[in-house]
Design an enzyme around this catalytic site. Structure first.
Site, PDB file in Angstrom:
ATOM      1  N   LYS A  66       0.974  -1.271  -0.212  1.00 36.87           N
ATOM      2  CA  LYS A  66      -0.086   0.260   0.178  1.00 36.87           C
ATOM      3  C   LYS A  66       1.030   1.747  -0.030  1.00 36.87           C
ATOM      4  CE  LYS A  66      -2.285  -0.883   3.641  1.00 36.87           C
ATOM      5  NZ  LYS A  66      -1.983  -3.092   4.105  1.00 36.87           N
ATOM      6  N   THR A  67       1.682   1.500   1.174  1.00 38.39           N
ATOM      7  CA  THR A  67       2.527   2.548   1.357  1.00 38.39           C
ATOM      8  C   THR A  67       3.639   2.682  -0.513  1.00 38.39           C
ATOM      9  OG1 THR A  67       2.775   1.898   3.504  1.00 38.39           O
ATOM     10  CG2 THR A  67       4.201   3.852   1.929  1.00 38.39           C
ATOM     11  N   ASP A 111      -0.980   6.875   6.262  1.00 41.46           N
ATOM     12  CA  ASP A 111      -1.596   4.942   6.519  1.00 41.46           C
ATOM     13  C   ASP A 111      -1.804   5.369   7.902  1.00 41.46           C
ATOM     14  OD1 ASP A 111      -0.573   2.752   6.462  1.00 41.46           O
ATOM     15  OD2 ASP A 111       2.072   2.647   6.977  1.00 41.46           O
ATOM     16  N   ARG A 219       6.461  -7.980   1.095  1.00 41.10           N
ATOM     17  CA  ARG A 219       6.987  -7.855   2.130  1.00 41.10           C
ATOM     18  C   ARG A 219       8.616  -9.129   2.755  1.00 41.10           C
ATOM     19  NH1 ARG A 219       4.238  -4.748   7.221  1.00 41.10           N
ATOM     20  NH2 ARG A 219       4.701  -3.235   5.596  1.00 41.10           N
TER      21      ARG A 219
END
Ligand code: ADE
Length: 335
Positions: A66-67, A111, A219
């Site tokens: 998302k980031t 966030d 990740r």
């Protein structure tokens, strides 16, 4: 140096590597095809009209990018990005100062936007709707409202819990997109890209082994890649073979479905202490000493995705597949 300081330094270094692995533009971003094709249209159209992009809400489990996507959008829209974290903004004035400082076309990335305090969130409503800031300032026993016109900007909100967002906030996002788990082929593509960025060649079999155990999460794939690289480098090799990958993944106790110790304890508790369910999440969390929110946001989405558990109105239930998987592991004496 104290152990804590060393840990902090190591984490900062890992984060730096993680950031260096992030794609900068949409054409380098692997997976999320439907989300990307929608964004391409919305961004292209806004650029064509010379307008800022409408506000974007991205929701989905942690670690899926998302980031990364927020940075990609900023690069594509040629805007400066300002990054903040929902829970770290405690007062309305903190957010007002950030908003007032934005320049035309800037991107504000929040966030964990679901954790923004409600009073702070309310400042966002008029800012998002018509770039107006309206804040109440206490003044000699009374109060005064200050109105300010903001630069047109794009808010990108990210959340793991779209359901926790208030209706007024949610309705102010013109673009709402879900980010999904990646398939094995996409994760393998991300690992191959990482191997190139970190200049550490990896065999196809080792790539596939890591991809299978990464829970569809970039990740995790990148973290496993770095650990596998450690094992290879420790053996004085620069290239990663299947053998290195197997050795590292077994040492890290990541099983063939990518499950770790917490997943195993979660499933085992439901089977052994609650007869396979249905059981409330609170009871499972307390049985294994984990936080409810951590289980709900980090662990359960993947277990649901691969069909090891189901959510019912009466609580969590493990599936036949979970019984079979755990038994297989029992035979292998993994725990
Ligand atoms: N690194 C992390 N996520 C990625 C993605 N979706 N595509 C390419 N590289 C990535």
């Amino acid at each position: 140096m104290s152990e804590r300081l060393l840990d902090a330094k190591k984490n900062a270094l890992e984060e730096e590597v993680e950031i260096s692995l992030r794609p900068q533009y949409l054409n380098e971003y692997i997976g999320q095809e439907s989300l990307k094709s929608n964004l391409r249209v919305f961004m292209g159209a806004a650029l064509h009209r010379g307008e800022t992009l409408d506000h974007v809400l991205i929701y989905g489990p942690p670690g899926l990018g998302k980031t990364t996507l927020a940075y990609v959008i900023a690069n594509e829209m040629k805007g400066k990005i300002r990054v903040i974290n929902g829970p770290s903004i405690e007062r309305t004035g903190d957010l007002a100062a950030i908003l007032a400082d934005l320049e035309p076309g800037d991107i504000l990335f929040i966030d964990e936007i679901h954790r923004l305090p409600r009073v702070v969130e309310e400042v966002l409503y008029s800012a998002m709707e018509d770039f107006q800031l309206s804040i109440l300032l206490p003044r000699d026993g009374s109060s005064k409202t200050i109105n300010l016109t903001l630069a047109p900007f794009t808010l990108i909100g990210a959340t793991t819990r779209a359901g926790d967002l208030s209706a007024p906030l949610r309705s102010r996002f013109g673009i709402v997109e879900k980010i999904n788990f990646y398939n094995e082929k996409e994760i393998a593509g991300i690992i191959t890209r990482t191997s190139g960025v970190l200049k550490t060649p990896i065999s196809e079999k080792a790539t596939s082994l890591i991809a299978k155990r990464s829970r569809g999460t970039p990740r995790i794939a990148n973290r496993l890649f770095r650990r596998v690289r450690d094992f290879a480098n420790y053996a004085r090799k620069n290239d990663i073979s299947q053998e290195d990958a197997l050795k590292a993944l077994d040492a890290l106790k990541v099983d063939c479905l990518g499950l770790d110790d917490v997943d195993i304890r979660y499933l085992t508790a439901i089977i052994e202490r609650f007869h396979g369910g249905p059981v409330g999440l609170e009871a499972v969390a307390s049985a294994i000493g984990e936080e409810i929110m951590n289980l709900e946001d980090v662990y359960e989405p993947y277990l649901l995705q691969i069909g090891l558990i189901n959510r019912t109105p009466r609580g969590r239930v493990v599936s036949e597949k979970a019984y079979a998987h755990l038994k297989k592991n029992h035979q292998k004496k993994l725990f």
